[in-house]
Design a protein around this motif. Sequence first.
Motif, mmCIF file in Angstrom:
data_model
loop_
_atom_site.group_PDB
_atom_site.id
_atom_site.type_symbol
_atom_site.label_atom_id
_atom_site.label_comp_id
_atom_site.label_asym_id
_atom_site.label_seq_id
_atom_site.Cartn_x
_atom_site.Cartn_y
_atom_site.Cartn_z
ATOM 1 N N ALA A 194 0.831 -1.211 0.000
ATOM 2 C CA ALA A 194 0.000 0.000 0.000
ATOM 3 C C ALA A 194 0.862 1.256 0.000
ATOM 4 O O ALA A 194 0.595 2.219 -0.726
ATOM 5 N N ALA A 195 1.908 1.248 0.833
ATOM 6 C CA ALA A 195 2.804 2.406 0.902
ATOM 7 C C ALA A 195 3.575 2.582 -0.400
ATOM 8 O O ALA A 195 3.838 3.706 -0.834
ATOM 9 N N ALA A 196 3.935 1.469 -1.028
ATOM 10 C CA ALA A 196 4.742 1.529 -2.252
ATOM 11 C C ALA A 196 4.032 2.254 -3.376
ATOM 12 O O ALA A 196 4.660 2.969 -4.172
ATOM 13 N N VAL A 197 2.716 2.080 -3.457
ATOM 14 C CA VAL A 197 1.963 2.675 -4.576
ATOM 15 C C VAL A 197 1.099 3.843 -4.129
ATOM 16 O O VAL A 197 0.252 4.318 -4.892
ATOM 17 N N ASP A 198 1.319 4.307 -2.889
ATOM 18 C CA ASP A 198 0.516 5.404 -2.327
ATOM 19 C C ASP A 198 -0.976 5.122 -2.481
ATOM 20 O O ASP A 198 -1.746 5.936 -3.002
ATOM 21 N N ALA A 199 -1.374 3.928 -2.035
ATOM 22 C CA ALA A 199 -2.769 3.503 -2.154
ATOM 23 C C ALA A 199 -3.697 4.443 -1.399
ATOM 24 O O ALA A 199 -3.296 5.105 -0.434
ATOM 25 N N ASP A 200 -4.943 4.485 -1.831
ATOM 26 C CA ASP A 200 -5.938 5.277 -1.125
ATOM 27 C C ASP A 200 -6.420 4.560 0.125
ATOM 28 O O ASP A 200 -6.712 5.197 1.139
ATOM 29 N N VAL A 201 -6.499 3.233 0.048
ATOM 30 C CA VAL A 201 -6.952 2.422 1.176
ATOM 31 C C VAL A 201 -6.185 1.104 1.187
ATOM 32 O O VAL A 201 -5.929 0.515 0.124
ATOM 33 N N TYR A 202 -5.819 0.654 2.382
ATOM 34 C CA TYR A 202 -5.267 -0.680 2.570
ATOM 35 C C TYR A 202 -6.323 -1.514 3.280
ATOM 36 O O TYR A 202 -6.639 -1.265 4.437
ATOM 37 N N GLU A 203 -6.902 -2.486 2.578
ATOM 38 C CA GLU A 203 -7.937 -3.338 3.148
ATOM 39 C C GLU A 203 -7.308 -4.615 3.695
ATOM 40 O O GLU A 203 -6.592 -5.321 2.978
ATOM 41 N N ASN A 204 -7.609 -4.907 4.946
ATOM 42 C CA ASN A 204 -7.115 -6.125 5.572
ATOM 43 C C ASN A 204 -8.316 -7.035 5.823
ATOM 44 O O ASN A 204 -9.091 -6.827 6.748
ATOM 45 N N TRP A 205 -8.486 -8.052 4.953
ATOM 46 C CA TRP A 205 -9.640 -8.928 5.007
ATOM 47 C C TRP A 205 -9.352 -10.142 5.880
ATOM 48 O O TRP A 205 -8.363 -10.842 5.694
ATOM 49 N N THR A 206 -10.242 -10.372 6.835
ATOM 50 C CA THR A 206 -10.048 -11.458 7.793
ATOM 51 C C THR A 206 -11.393 -12.113 8.083
ATOM 52 O O THR A 206 -12.283 -12.102 7.236
ATOM 53 N N ASP A 207 -11.553 -12.694 9.276
ATOM 54 C CA ASP A 207 -12.808 -13.389 9.590
ATOM 55 C C ASP A 207 -13.623 -12.670 10.659
ATOM 56 O O ASP A 207 -14.512 -13.257 11.268
ATOM 57 N N LEU A 259 -6.541 2.464 6.791
ATOM 58 C CA LEU A 259 -6.500 1.005 6.873
ATOM 59 C C LEU A 259 -7.888 0.509 7.264
ATOM 60 O O LEU A 259 -8.440 0.932 8.281
ATOM 61 N N ASN A 260 -8.446 -0.370 6.442
ATOM 62 C CA ASN A 260 -9.819 -0.838 6.658
ATOM 63 C C ASN A 260 -9.811 -2.334 6.954
ATOM 64 O O ASN A 260 -9.417 -3.141 6.110
ATOM 65 N N ILE A 261 -10.229 -2.722 8.154
ATOM 66 C CA ILE A 261 -10.315 -4.135 8.514
ATOM 67 C C ILE A 261 -11.709 -4.635 8.142
ATOM 68 O O ILE A 261 -12.716 -4.121 8.628
ATOM 69 N N ARG A 262 -11.780 -5.662 7.282
ATOM 70 C CA ARG A 262 -13.048 -6.144 6.735
ATOM 71 C C ARG A 262 -13.195 -7.647 6.952
ATOM 72 O O ARG A 262 -12.214 -8.356 7.210
ATOM 73 N N ASN A 263 -14.427 -8.130 6.795
ATOM 74 C CA ASN A 263 -14.749 -9.537 7.002
ATOM 75 C C ASN A 263 -15.037 -10.195 5.655
ATOM 76 O O ASN A 263 -16.019 -9.846 4.985
ATOM 77 N N THR A 264 -14.201 -11.147 5.254
ATOM 78 C CA THR A 264 -14.381 -11.843 3.984
ATOM 79 C C THR A 264 -15.728 -12.549 3.918
ATOM 80 O O THR A 264 -16.338 -12.649 2.849
ATOM 81 N N ASN A 265 -16.200 -13.031 5.067
ATOM 82 C CA ASN A 265 -17.461 -13.777 5.109
ATOM 83 C C ASN A 265 -18.679 -12.865 5.183
ATOM 84 O O ASN A 265 -19.806 -13.323 4.984
ATOM 85 N N LYS A 266 -18.453 -11.591 5.476
ATOM 86 C CA LYS A 266 -19.537 -10.610 5.509
ATOM 87 C C LYS A 266 -19.053 -9.320 4.841
ATOM 88 O O LYS A 266 -18.877 -8.289 5.486
ATOM 89 N N PRO A 267 -18.823 -9.359 3.542
ATOM 90 C CA PRO A 267 -18.235 -8.209 2.852
ATOM 91 C C PRO A 267 -19.116 -6.969 2.865
ATOM 92 O O PRO A 267 -18.637 -5.868 2.599
ATOM 93 N N GLU A 268 -20.403 -7.145 3.202
ATOM 94 C CA GLU A 268 -21.298 -5.985 3.281
ATOM 95 C C GLU A 268 -21.054 -5.153 4.534
ATOM 96 O O GLU A 268 -21.445 -3.977 4.612
ATOM 97 N N ASP A 269 -20.390 -5.739 5.546
ATOM 98 C CA ASP A 269 -20.077 -4.996 6.765
ATOM 99 C C ASP A 269 -18.965 -3.984 6.488
ATOM 100 O O ASP A 269 -17.963 -4.329 5.840
ATOM 101 N N PRO A 270 -19.094 -2.749 6.982
ATOM 102 C CA PRO A 270 -18.069 -1.731 6.691
ATOM 103 C C PRO A 270 -16.753 -1.959 7.421
ATOM 104 O O PRO A 270 -15.721 -1.416 7.029
ATOM 105 N N GLY A 271 -16.796 -2.750 8.505
ATOM 106 C CA GLY A 271 -15.576 -3.015 9.254
ATOM 107 C C GLY A 271 -15.112 -1.806 10.053
ATOM 108 O O GLY A 271 -15.882 -0.889 10.345
#
Length: 439
Positions: A194-207, A259-271
């Motif tokens: 994310a830092a390398a490409v100056d991303a707008d958001v880094y999403e960390n998808w987990t459970d 940095l956005n922490i999200r749920n792979t099993n519930k992608p509709e949740d904003p995290g």
Amino acid sequence: MIKVAKFGGSSVAGAGQFEKVRSIITSDPSRKIVVASAAGKRDKDDHKLTDLLYLCHAHLTYGFPCDDILTAIRSRFSEIRDSLGLSYDVESDFDSLASRLTKNFSVDELVSRGEYFTSKLLAEYLGFQFVDAADCVFFGMDGQIDREKTYSAISDALAAYGKILIPGFYGELPTGRIKVMTRGGSDITGALAAAAVDADVYENWTDVSGILMADPKIVNNPKPIPTITYSELRELAFMGASVLHEDSIMPVKEKGIALNIRNTNKPEDPGTLIVENAGDSSEEAEERFITGIAGKKNFDILTVNKRNMNINSTLCQAVSILERYHVPVEHITMGLDSFALVASAAALGDSLYDIMADIQKSCRPDNIDLQDDIALVAAVGRKMTSKPGVSGKLFNALGKNNINIRTIAQGADELSIIVGVENERFDTAIRVLYEGFAG
């Protein structure tokens, strides 16, 4: 817009999870970089591939056969490939690896193959270009990430291919050997990308759907935290909350990347969205001026009392004694004729009474009191400075539930209020504060 999406082991545990990942990626074309962990547990009785690879290396080291373990690992990969109709000849690559295994084989290279094979399969499934972490994540001879070289390589790869997938957890040393990061290191790879490409958001998808306000093992169904600052996150992590790998925060924090922490099993949740500065405006945000509650058990409190003491000199002497025994001081509270030092009971260990004797000899106090079996509980929130009565409400809630406060500390930035209670009252204190501020 560019988003970097990192998927943890539970998110790539099997073919069904791969399908969820592809749905997430195809739903947003700005997700141009994907970072993948090794396939994790499919259920509670399953094994993480990383654990199996470490076990395999242990067998090799002590001269035990590991054929059954290797067969199980290879089967996991071939099952994913066959279920998804992919063409990757995982057997040939895996058998080539197995043929080179000896007791002297690098544990780092062996363990990294979990991410490598998982990522090869996922890259084909997503239609992304596979870019080996050994070709774009670089360590110096000191074992630290060479950020300049890493950033340049990842940026060049994205420019060349448009959409890339990088295995997490490992990189390459200047000698050409593979080096793995500490467990959870894929979080770091994602942050570097994310830092390398100056991303707008880094999403960390987990459970899980973000960071929770309290430990779900203590509080029943705690609420998620919608937005948290990096400073609050560090406070919660310092006080024992299980959040992100610490080294995964700094690269994106320095670049001002959310940095956005999200749920792979519930992608509709904003995290949970982690940002440098948060400006909440919703009614819920106005009411919820405690961001989270966390704590740790097993501390000791050394209280030094001395009438008419030179507080600065005596305190410095006492702290230097603990430093000599390599015992970090967690918190300090002071009065006119006394001060209290809070330290981990494990760090004090067998040196506790030697330390007390040295303080007695060096500082010549009237007396030293020891309180053991203490837990520290912290209420963390960026809004506490603007809300009068927070500390009063906190102390009142604990008092009503007959929880004795043994020490009180507040950070200089006023992001947290920390209280010491008996170990046996730790869970109760967490629940009382949660119900008082968020329930």
